[in-house]
Design an enzyme around this catalytic site. Structure first.
Site, PDB file in Angstrom:
ATOM      1  N   CYS A   1       0.879  -1.201  -0.069  1.00  0.00           N
ATOM      2  CA  CYS A   1      -0.184  -0.063   0.118  1.00  0.00           C
ATOM      3  C   CYS A   1       0.890   1.198   0.014  1.00  0.00           C
ATOM      4  O   CYS A   1       1.549   1.320   1.196  1.00  0.00           O
ATOM      5  CB  CYS A   1      -0.961  -0.103   1.193  1.00  0.00           C
ATOM      6  SG  CYS A   1      -1.879   1.553   1.554  1.00  0.00           S
TER       7      CYS A   1
ATOM      8  N   CYS B   1      -0.733   4.123   2.238  1.00  0.00           N
ATOM      9  CA  CYS B   1      -0.874   4.380   3.604  1.00  0.00           C
ATOM     10  C   CYS B   1      -0.370   3.295   4.088  1.00  0.00           C
ATOM     11  O   CYS B   1       0.608   2.730   4.040  1.00  0.00           O
ATOM     12  CB  CYS B   1      -2.304   4.727   4.160  1.00  0.00           C
ATOM     13  SG  CYS B   1      -3.819   4.033   3.304  1.00  0.00           S
ATOM     14  N   SER B   2      -1.377   2.215   4.531  1.00  0.00           N
ATOM     15  CA  SER B   2      -0.961   0.868   5.087  1.00  0.00           C
ATOM     16  C   SER B   2      -1.944  -0.155   5.003  1.00  0.00           C
ATOM     17  O   SER B   2      -2.296  -1.141   5.898  1.00  0.00           O
ATOM     18  CB  SER B   2      -0.375   1.043   6.616  1.00  0.00           C
ATOM     19  OG  SER B   2      -1.751   1.389   7.400  1.00  0.00           O
ATOM     20  N   CYS B   3      -2.828  -0.180   3.953  1.00  0.00           N
ATOM     21  CA  CYS B   3      -3.837  -1.052   3.862  1.00  0.00           C
ATOM     22  C   CYS B   3      -3.277  -2.450   3.635  1.00  0.00           C
ATOM     23  O   CYS B   3      -2.478  -2.728   3.024  1.00  0.00           O
ATOM     24  CB  CYS B   3      -4.705  -0.876   2.514  1.00  0.00           C
ATOM     25  SG  CYS B   3      -5.259   0.923   2.578  1.00  0.00           S
TER      26      CYS B   3
END
Lengths: 181, 218
Positions: free
Chosen positions: A82, A85-87
């Site tokens: 991702c 962000c941090s999906c």
């Protein structure tokens, strides 16, 4: 302060922390992978609709609507990132490790995935295409790795021991059978 | 917005450091930050794109130097203040001086399980899908000042629609309180050379999840 305002319940906070620390983690995903390795019909349904397929397993918590499983083959290796962000598929892999959320991984995975794999000690032949999935929406990806050779007749539990978190993100490969025997 | 959060393809961040036997949380406050964020999201105080946009608006030096859960905490503080859930003074003091706003619902232990399942982002379609798998598309060269999920490295690039992922709420609208504005979502795949020119790896393909307004026929 949020509690004084009546917005949050401290007991619920403790329960959420406990859930992520003890209840959900990569073992959930490993069971899914092991089942897909053993049962062709389950594998087919997992690749067709992972949310639905994983939802039929009583031992894994319910998953949201947007889970997609992508299959590694002798010609293609999948890797998930991702960049924005941090999906990450929390419901089946738990919370992501720090490196997954870090600038080095997020910046390099889409430009130099072979270099990223080298950081993880993985070297793939040049004739294997690498497919990177950037999780830029609410879709979440689970990599279905290739079943290691020499595991004929293994139980689901034994196979699950070979499935590492990193191989379900695509930055690793499953363990070699000799590593656990 | 063209912020430092949009990191795909940047150089100079170094090697990936893997921590052996990494704990789920490195300090107990990290777990509490996550749980507070979960509680406020359950209360529908704000949603996931508001959280992302708040973090993207942090000063670049803060974004890059803060730890992951520090960033969450800073983004949460921004939403708490801007959406009127508490004042900056109350946050600083750590105590409430006025009663809280009415919440639409509150996360308690008895409804915990509901909060742990991700909500669905599917929304009713407003129009038929413009594209289908196999279609050639070009991503738009857009630079909105607000939240978008089209990364810079994939703007103005030629790709192929591989899958249609259904009709979803549209982050670019949601993040700025313009409603769900449902849009079709597609997996669009690009070659390494399309994205990175001759410096790209020809044995690599990269896909993004692209909302229909990000795409035009090619």
């Amino acid at each position: 302060m949020l509690s004084e305002k009546g917005y949050i319940d401290p007991a619920a906070l403790d329960a959420i922390v406990d859930y992520y620390e003890t209840k959900v983690g990569p073992r959930n995903g490993a069971k899914v992978v092991a089942k897909a390795w053993r049962e062709p019909a389950f594998k087919e349904s997992l690749l067709a609709d992972a949310t639905k397929a994983v939802g039929t397993l009583g031992h894994v918590s319910r998953v949201g609507d947007h889970l997609v499983a992508v299959e590694n083959t002798p010609k293609r290796h999948n890797m998930v990132v991702c960049t924005l962000c941090s999906c990450y598929p929390w419901e089946i892999l738990g919370l992501p490790p720090v490196w997954y959320k870090s600038a080095p991984y997020r910046s390099r995975a889409v430009k130099d995935p072979r270099g990223v794999l080298a950081d993880f000690g993985v070297k793939l032949p040049i004739d294997i295409e690498i497919r990177v999935w950037d999780s830029t929406a609410e879709t979440r990806f689970l990599v279905l790795p290739i079943r290691p050779a020499g595991t004929d007749g293994w139980s689901e539990e034994q196979l699950a021991e070979l499935v590492t978190r990193d191989c379900m993100i695509g930055t690793g490969l499953p363990k070699n059978p000799s590593e656990i025997r | 917005m063209d912020g430092v959060h949009d990191m795909g393809g940047m150089d100079g961040f170094g090697k990936i450091e893997v921590e052996k036997n990494e704990p789920v949380f490195h300090a107990s406050w990290e777990g509490r930050v996550l749980a507070m964020q979960r509680s406020m999201a359950y209360a529908r105080a704000w949603n996931i794109d508001h959280s992302r946009f708040a973090q993207e608006q942090l000063p670049p030096i803060t974004y890059l130097s803060a730890s992951y859960y520090q960033r969450w905490a800073l983004g949460m503080e921004k939403n708490i203040i801007e959406r009127g859930f508490a004042s900056a003074e109350e946050l600083k003091a750590g105590h409430a001086t006025t009663p809280g706003k009415m919440l639409r619902r509150k996360l308690t232990v008895s409804v915990l399980q509901d909060s742990l399942t991700r909500p669905s982002y599917f929304r009713q379609q407003q129009a038929p899908a413009l594209f289908k798998p196999g279609d050639r598309v070009r991503t738009r060269n857009i630079h909105p000042k607000t939240h978008t999920r089209l990364p810079r490295y994939a703007r103005g690039k030629l790709g192929v629609v591989e899958r249609c992922q259904g009709c979803h709420m549209y982050p670019d609208s949601v993040a700025v309180d313009q409603g769900d504005n449902p849009q079709w979502l597609y997996t669009v795949v690009f070659t390494g050379n399309e994205l990175w020119g001759p410096d790209g790896d020809p044995t690599v393909q990269v896909s993004i999840e692209a909302f229909e307004p990000y795409l035009e026929s090619a």
